[in-house]
Design an enzyme around this catalytic site. Structure first.
Site, short mmCIF file in Angstrom:
data_model
loop_
_atom_site.label_atom_id
_atom_site.label_comp_id
_atom_site.label_asym_id
_atom_site.label_seq_id
_atom_site.Cartn_x
_atom_site.Cartn_y
_atom_site.Cartn_z
CE LYS A 167 26.52 38.82 49.46
NZ LYS A 167 25.53 38.87 50.80
N GLY A 215 30.41 34.82 61.47
CA GLY A 215 31.65 35.57 59.51
C GLY A 215 32.39 36.08 59.88
CG LEU A 216 36.34 38.60 57.67
CD1 LEU A 216 37.05 38.48 58.88
CD2 LEU A 216 37.03 38.67 56.43
NE ARG A 271 40.50 40.50 43.35
CZ ARG A 271 41.37 40.67 41.72
NH1 ARG A 271 41.30 41.92 41.40
NH2 ARG A 271 40.78 39.63 40.99
CB SER A 277 30.38 41.01 46.90
OG SER A 277 31.53 41.05 47.07
CB SER A 278 33.69 45.33 45.26
OG SER A 278 34.26 44.16 45.71
CB CYS A 279 32.10 40.40 43.19
SG CYS A 279 31.60 39.99 43.72
CG HIS A 291 38.61 35.77 49.35
ND1 HIS A 291 37.59 35.55 50.49
CD2 HIS A 291 38.07 36.26 48.16
CE1 HIS A 291 36.20 36.18 49.69
NE2 HIS A 291 36.75 36.26 48.84
CE1 TYR A 317 29.15 35.97 48.21
CE2 TYR A 317 30.10 37.36 47.62
CZ TYR A 317 29.62 37.12 48.20
OH TYR A 317 29.49 37.99 49.43
P1 GDP Z 1 38.85 37.32 43.68
O1 GDP Z 1 38.72 38.93 44.23
O2 GDP Z 1 37.25 37.19 43.64
O3 GDP Z 1 39.12 37.62 42.95
O4 GDP Z 1 38.79 36.76 45.08
P2 GDP Z 1 40.56 36.37 45.46
O5 GDP Z 1 40.84 36.80 46.74
O6 GDP Z 1 40.35 34.90 45.85
O7 GDP Z 1 41.72 36.12 44.17
C1 GDP Z 1 42.05 37.20 43.86
C2 GDP Z 1 43.72 37.63 43.60
O8 GDP Z 1 44.64 36.83 44.30
C3 GDP Z 1 43.19 36.99 42.40
O9 GDP Z 1 43.78 37.41 40.91
C4 GDP Z 1 43.64 35.12 42.56
O10 GDP Z 1 44.25 34.59 41.72
C5 GDP Z 1 45.39 35.72 43.71
N1 GDP Z 1 45.31 34.40 44.40
C6 GDP Z 1 47.00 34.69 44.32
N2 GDP Z 1 47.45 33.90 45.26
C7 GDP Z 1 46.29 33.07 46.00
C8 GDP Z 1 45.73 32.03 46.42
O11 GDP Z 1 46.83 31.34 47.45
N3 GDP Z 1 44.59 32.28 46.67
C9 GDP Z 1 43.49 32.95 47.01
N4 GDP Z 1 41.86 32.49 46.75
N5 GDP Z 1 43.81 33.80 45.34
C10 GDP Z 1 45.41 34.10 45.23
#
Ligand code: GDP
Length: 316
Positions: free
Chosen positions: A147, A20-21, A216, A114-116, A186, A143
């Protein structure tokens, strides 16, 4: 109770999830730093959801140190759409590993959370003390619950049986070996891919999910790996510890920076029908910094390196 001693380079270290990553970066870091006895098993060799198989493996190999980097992971869409799989698979994987580590006298275990795990409206930056103080973000609740259970299980083994089972909470990770599948990835790899494809196809715009306002924090996975080694060598408390870079960006800023790195001059088209998720996720990393660890890779450098890696993949 087993005596807790610092992890040394001649100990056997089993890195669960080494493809994995996070796991692959942790193996690179450990082997690069002279750990010669890193143990790996592919999914075909050992299905971590199979309790009997995991117990058998631990009985045979008896790893002295275990890193739990194996998990079913995914971006906002996958998490939201498959809560059953995210709950069941993660609970099975971590229960099997942590319980077997106890039964076979693993001296130290590092569980990656995870931070979530933190509440949707936690104070920012999020201190470790925010755990279980409020409701979770619904899009990744399954998830997060798995965790949180893993953290509490490690802490229970520490309290009830004196085990040195520690818990690190990484922020959003990215880097080589990331998942670039648009349905399950992500945001960072998704946008790298979308912007790259928009540039190569000559498109005038690129779609970005949500409003672009959520914030983020992004940590290059090589920095995460260096933090994991640091914690294995220097941290012996079951109290959770955040791993991040201490800076965040809005999704719009991230998208703009990616456009610059890729060299795409079109516009961003925000799709507000897609979820934003939690408004902000920035970890308070004062505790880790006070112990003496700092990240080395800036977001700009990390994006450039990850984009170069992506472009070099033959199967892309
Ligand atoms: P999170 O950190 O658990 O919310 O996971 P993500 O990394 O999937 O998404 C982070 C944020 O990026 C959210 O607000 C998404 O709506 C936004 N986002 C914008 N474009 C994209 C995309 O193409 N893919 C994903 N996964 N998120 C996106």
């Amino acid at each position: 109770m087993l005596p807790s001693r610092p992890v040394t380079k001649n100990q056997t270290i089993y890195v669960a999830g080494h493809r994995g990553l996070a796991g692959s970066a942790i193996v690179r870091e450990l082997e690069g730093q002279g750990y010669t006895r890193v143990i790996k098993r592919t999914r075909a060799e050992l299905d971590l959801r199979d309790r009997a198989a995991v117990q058998r493996f631990f009985g045979e190999v008896k790893p002295e140190v275990v890193v739990v980097a194996a998990a079913k992971v995914g971006g906002i869409q996958a998490n939201n759409d498959f809560p059953v799989e995210f709950l069941l698979e993660n609970l099975a994987i971590q229960n099997n590993l942590i319980e077997s580590a106890y039964e076979h006298d693993t001296a130290k275990l590092l569980f990656l959370g995870s931070s979530c795990i933190y509440p949707k409206f936690a104070p920012q930056p999020i201190p470790e003390s925010a755990l279980l103080t409020g409701v979770l973000e619904p899009t990744n609740e399954a998830y997060a619950l798995a965790k949180i259970t893993g953290i509490r299980l490690c802490q229970a083994y520490a309290r009830e049986y004196g085990r040195n089972f520690i818990n690190a909470m990484p922020t959003n990770l990215y880097g080589p070996g990331d998942n670039f599948d648009l349905n399950s990835s992500h945001v960072l790899p998704a946008l790298l891919r979308k912007v790259h494809e928009a540039k190569t196809s000559g498109a005038s715009e690129v779609g970005v999910w949500g409003t672009g306002t959520p914030r983020r924090e992004f940590l290059h996975v090589d920095d995460l790996a260096s933090a994991c080694r640091f914690l294995l060598e220097n941290y012996d408390s079951p109290e959770i510890i955040n791993v991040g870079c201490g800076e965040d960006v809005s999704i719009r800023e991230l998208a703009e920076q990616i456009c610059t790195v890729v060299g795409f001059k079109g516009r961003l088209a925000f799709d507000a029908t897609k979820p934003d998720g939690t408004p902000r996720k920035l970890l308070d990393v004062a505790k880790l910094n006070a112990l003496g660890w700092r990240p080395r890779i800036s977001l700009q450098e990390g994006l450039e390196k990850t984009y170069a890696w992506y472009c070099a993949q033959p199967a892309r």
